[in-house]
Motif scaffolding. Structure first.
Motif, PDB file in Angstrom:
ATOM      1  N   MET A 129     -13.033  16.055 -26.022  1.00 49.53           N
ATOM      2  CA  MET A 129     -12.329  16.467 -27.246  1.00 49.53           C
ATOM      3  C   MET A 129     -10.987  17.101 -26.876  1.00 49.53           C
ATOM      4  N   LEU A 130      -9.942  16.738 -27.580  1.00 47.56           N
ATOM      5  CA  LEU A 130      -8.608  17.255 -27.298  1.00 47.56           C
ATOM      6  C   LEU A 130      -8.370  18.534 -28.105  1.00 47.56           C
ATOM      7  N   TYR A 131      -8.889  19.656 -27.588  1.00 52.57           N
ATOM      8  CA  TYR A 131      -8.727  20.917 -28.284  1.00 52.57           C
ATOM      9  C   TYR A 131      -7.259  21.359 -28.260  1.00 52.57           C
ATOM     10  N   ASN A 132      -6.888  22.190 -29.238  1.00 54.43           N
ATOM     11  CA  ASN A 132      -5.549  22.769 -29.346  1.00 54.43           C
ATOM     12  C   ASN A 132      -4.462  21.738 -29.631  1.00 54.43           C
ATOM     13  N   LEU A 133      -4.864  20.560 -30.077  1.00 53.82           N
ATOM     14  CA  LEU A 133      -3.897  19.573 -30.546  1.00 53.82           C
ATOM     15  C   LEU A 133      -4.278  19.277 -31.990  1.00 53.82           C
ATOM     16  N   LYS A 134      -3.658  20.011 -32.920  1.00 59.30           N
ATOM     17  CA  LYS A 134      -4.117  20.003 -34.304  1.00 59.30           C
ATOM     18  C   LYS A 134      -3.156  19.344 -35.279  1.00 59.30           C
ATOM     19  N   ASN A 135      -1.870  19.336 -34.947  1.00 60.46           N
ATOM     20  CA  ASN A 135      -0.865  18.785 -35.866  1.00 60.46           C
ATOM     21  C   ASN A 135       0.048  17.829 -35.110  1.00 60.46           C
ATOM     22  N   ILE A 136       0.032  16.563 -35.495  1.00 63.00           N
ATOM     23  CA  ILE A 136       0.839  15.532 -34.845  1.00 63.00           C
ATOM     24  C   ILE A 136       1.832  14.977 -35.859  1.00 63.00           C
ATOM     25  N   PHE A 137       3.038  14.729 -35.398  1.00 64.83           N
ATOM     26  CA  PHE A 137       4.118  14.233 -36.264  1.00 64.83           C
ATOM     27  C   PHE A 137       4.656  12.926 -35.724  1.00 64.83           C
ATOM     28  N   THR A 138       4.883  11.966 -36.595  1.00 64.57           N
ATOM     29  CA  THR A 138       5.533  10.727 -36.179  1.00 64.57           C
ATOM     30  C   THR A 138       6.531  10.300 -37.243  1.00 64.57           C
ATOM     31  N   ALA A 139       7.551   9.591 -36.816  1.00 63.08           N
ATOM     32  CA  ALA A 139       8.615   9.178 -37.733  1.00 63.08           C
ATOM     33  C   ALA A 139       8.832   7.675 -37.653  1.00 63.08           C
ATOM     34  N   LEU A 140       9.005   7.064 -38.809  1.00 60.32           N
ATOM     35  CA  LEU A 140       9.321   5.644 -38.917  1.00 60.32           C
ATOM     36  C   LEU A 140      10.673   5.532 -39.594  1.00 60.32           C
ATOM     37  N   CYS A 141      11.578   4.787 -38.997  1.00 58.01           N
ATOM     38  CA  CYS A 141      12.931   4.672 -39.532  1.00 58.01           C
ATOM     39  C   CYS A 141      13.172   3.273 -40.082  1.00 58.01           C
ATOM     40  N   CYS A 142      13.534   3.198 -41.339  1.00 54.34           N
ATOM     41  CA  CYS A 142      13.876   1.921 -41.952  1.00 54.34           C
ATOM     42  C   CYS A 142      15.361   1.655 -41.752  1.00 54.34           C
ATOM     43  N   SER A 143      15.689   0.402 -41.482  1.00 55.67           N
ATOM     44  CA  SER A 143      17.083   0.009 -41.322  1.00 55.67           C
ATOM     45  C   SER A 143      17.407  -1.041 -42.376  1.00 55.67           C
ATOM     46  N   THR A 144      18.581  -1.614 -42.246  1.00 57.61           N
ATOM     47  CA  THR A 144      18.964  -2.656 -43.187  1.00 57.61           C
ATOM     48  C   THR A 144      18.180  -3.938 -42.945  1.00 57.61           C
ATOM     49  N   GLU A 145      17.523  -4.002 -41.781  1.00 49.33           N
ATOM     50  CA  GLU A 145      16.679  -5.151 -41.476  1.00 49.33           C
ATOM     51  C   GLU A 145      15.228  -4.803 -41.764  1.00 49.33           C
ATOM     52  N   GLU A 146      14.388  -5.807 -41.812  1.00 45.05           N
ATOM     53  CA  GLU A 146      12.967  -5.561 -42.008  1.00 45.05           C
ATOM     54  C   GLU A 146      12.433  -4.764 -40.808  1.00 45.05           C
ATOM     55  N   THR A 147      11.684  -3.717 -41.096  1.00 50.91           N
ATOM     56  CA  THR A 147      11.177  -2.858 -40.038  1.00 50.91           C
ATOM     57  C   THR A 147      10.015  -3.513 -39.315  1.00 50.91           C
ATOM     58  N   GLU A 148      10.058  -3.487 -37.986  1.00 46.14           N
ATOM     59  CA  GLU A 148       8.992  -4.069 -37.193  1.00 46.14           C
ATOM     60  C   GLU A 148       7.797  -3.117 -37.124  1.00 46.14           C
TER      61      GLU A 148
ATOM     62  N   GLU B 151      21.242  -1.347 -52.387  1.00 43.51           N
ATOM     63  CA  GLU B 151      20.730  -1.320 -51.015  1.00 43.51           C
ATOM     64  C   GLU B 151      19.972  -0.021 -50.736  1.00 43.51           C
ATOM     65  N   ASN B 152      20.494   1.097 -51.255  1.00 48.42           N
ATOM     66  CA  ASN B 152      19.779   2.362 -51.086  1.00 48.42           C
ATOM     67  C   ASN B 152      18.414   2.316 -51.770  1.00 48.42           C
ATOM     68  N   GLU B 153      18.358   1.673 -52.916  1.00 46.80           N
ATOM     69  CA  GLU B 153      17.089   1.532 -53.617  1.00 46.80           C
ATOM     70  C   GLU B 153      16.122   0.660 -52.821  1.00 46.80           C
ATOM     71  N   ARG B 154      16.647  -0.405 -52.208  1.00 50.08           N
ATOM     72  CA  ARG B 154      15.798  -1.284 -51.399  1.00 50.08           C
ATOM     73  C   ARG B 154      15.241  -0.541 -50.190  1.00 50.08           C
TER      74      ARG B 154
ATOM     75  N   ARG C 154      -0.334  13.480 -44.180  1.00 47.82           N
ATOM     76  CA  ARG C 154       0.694  13.819 -45.165  1.00 47.82           C
ATOM     77  C   ARG C 154       1.882  12.925 -44.906  1.00 47.82           C
ATOM     78  N   THR C 155       2.466  12.362 -45.947  1.00 52.28           N
ATOM     79  CA  THR C 155       3.624  11.486 -45.777  1.00 52.28           C
ATOM     80  C   THR C 155       4.812  12.039 -46.547  1.00 52.28           C
ATOM     81  N   GLU C 156       5.991  11.716 -46.063  1.00 52.11           N
ATOM     82  CA  GLU C 156       7.211  12.047 -46.796  1.00 52.11           C
ATOM     83  C   GLU C 156       8.188  10.909 -46.620  1.00 52.11           C
ATOM     84  N   VAL C 157       9.056  10.715 -47.622  1.00 53.01           N
ATOM     85  CA  VAL C 157       9.970   9.567 -47.624  1.00 53.01           C
ATOM     86  C   VAL C 157      11.389  10.047 -47.918  1.00 53.01           C
ATOM     87  N   PRO C 158      12.063  10.646 -46.938  1.00 49.87           N
ATOM     88  CA  PRO C 158      13.440  11.098 -47.173  1.00 49.87           C
ATOM     89  C   PRO C 158      14.451   9.949 -47.103  1.00 49.87           C
ATOM     90  N   LEU C 159      15.355   9.921 -48.043  1.00 45.39           N
ATOM     91  CA  LEU C 159      16.495   9.007 -48.020  1.00 45.39           C
ATOM     92  C   LEU C 159      17.733   9.891 -47.969  1.00 45.39           C
TER      93      LEU C 159
END
Length: 280
Positions: free
Chosen positions: A1-20, A66-69, A93-98
């Motif tokens: 068990m991975l104790y003391n690892l309770k909150n993990i954060f990751t980020a996905l960045c959208c570009s003008t191209e389709e995100t892989e 484009e911003n809406e897309r 938990r998710t968030e979607v900042p533009l």
């Protein structure tokens, strides 16, 4: 068990191209499952803006569309991430900042500061937008960063390689990686000789009592750097030894007020053979 690892954060960045597909998201989900941790997913998009000079209504409409897309694309990424997390039993938990680029980086750093670990995709090139997030997370968040190259969608940590050079940065990286090191079947503390003067550095044996006190199973090893290329020596050894993860300190220097990575860090970021756990 991975104790003391309770909150993990990751980020996905959208570009003008389709995100892989993001290896970092899949890896973070897998790690959160293993640790019983909560996951925050930031699916962001860089807001396009117009110069303050007058522009035609047609151009203004195109930028707004484009911003809406981009916002819709980021929203879909967040929805997909939430669904995958819930399917895997991970609290999310998710968030979607533009936002404009600088505000987006500030938002990213703010989230990274309040999590145990940030997980991001490896950059596709030195000019990739991901580089700004990697640098910001390392130098401004005060938290460790885990960089995931393509093709590593599942967390594995049975064998972990610590790139030890006796510096303060790697000492910090080892301490921050302790939850992973304690859970590993074997940790190899590797010193690379022939690349720089280590005569005044703390040797690998110096960290041994600390690791033992924390219940880490480890072995010490030294290898030579052919032609003084420590990055290549580390990369080749990591693959040959069957390591799942590299833990190392991140080096950087400032040139004309622009942060750039040092030699070994740059080498590993450019062609990481497996996930990197970095601390600065």
């Amino acid at each position: 068990m991975l104790y003391n690892l309770k909150n993990i954060f990751t980020a996905l960045c959208c570009s003008t191209e389709e995100t892989e597909t993001s290896s970092a998201l899949a890896y973070a989900l897998s790690l959160a499952q293993e640790a019983g941790a909560r996951l925050t997913v930031q699916a962001s998009a860089q807001k396009l803006s117009l110069p303050h000079t007058r522009v035609s209504s047609t151009i203004g409409g195109l930028v707004a569309a484009e911003n809406e897309r981009l916002a819709q694309l980021a929203g879909k990424l967040a929805d997909d991430a939430r669904a995958a997390a819930e399917l895997g039993g991970v609290a999310v938990r998710t968030e979607v900042p533009l936002l404009p680029h600088l505000e987006l980086v500030e938002r990213f750093v703010a989230e990274a500061r309040v999590h145990d670990l940030t997980v991001v995709d490896a950059e596709s090139s030195a000019l990739s937008p991901d580089r700004a997030l990697i640098e910001a997370a390392l130098f401004q968040s005060g938290r460790p960063l885990l960089i995931v190259p393509e093709g590593h969608p599942v967390f594995r940590g049975r064998r972990i390689l610590v790139a030890w050079d006796g510096s303060a940065r790697v000492a910090r990286a080892v301490n921050e990686a302790l939850p992973l090191l304690r859970a590993a079947a074997m940790v190899e503390v590797l010193s690379i000789i022939g690349e720089k003067d280590l005569s005044k550095a703390v040797p690998g044996a110096g960290i041994a009592p600390h690791l033992s006190a924390h219940g880490v199973t480890f072995e010490l090893k030294e290898i030579a750097a052919p032609d003084g290329d420590a990055g290549e020596a580390l990369r080749l050894h990591a693959v040959a030894s069957g390591a799942d993860l590299i833990v190392m300190g991140a080096y950087a220097h400032s040139w004309l007020r622009q942060i750039t990575f040092g030699g070994v860090t740059q080498s590993l970021l450019r062609a990481a053979p497996l996930p990197l756990f970095l601390s600065y």
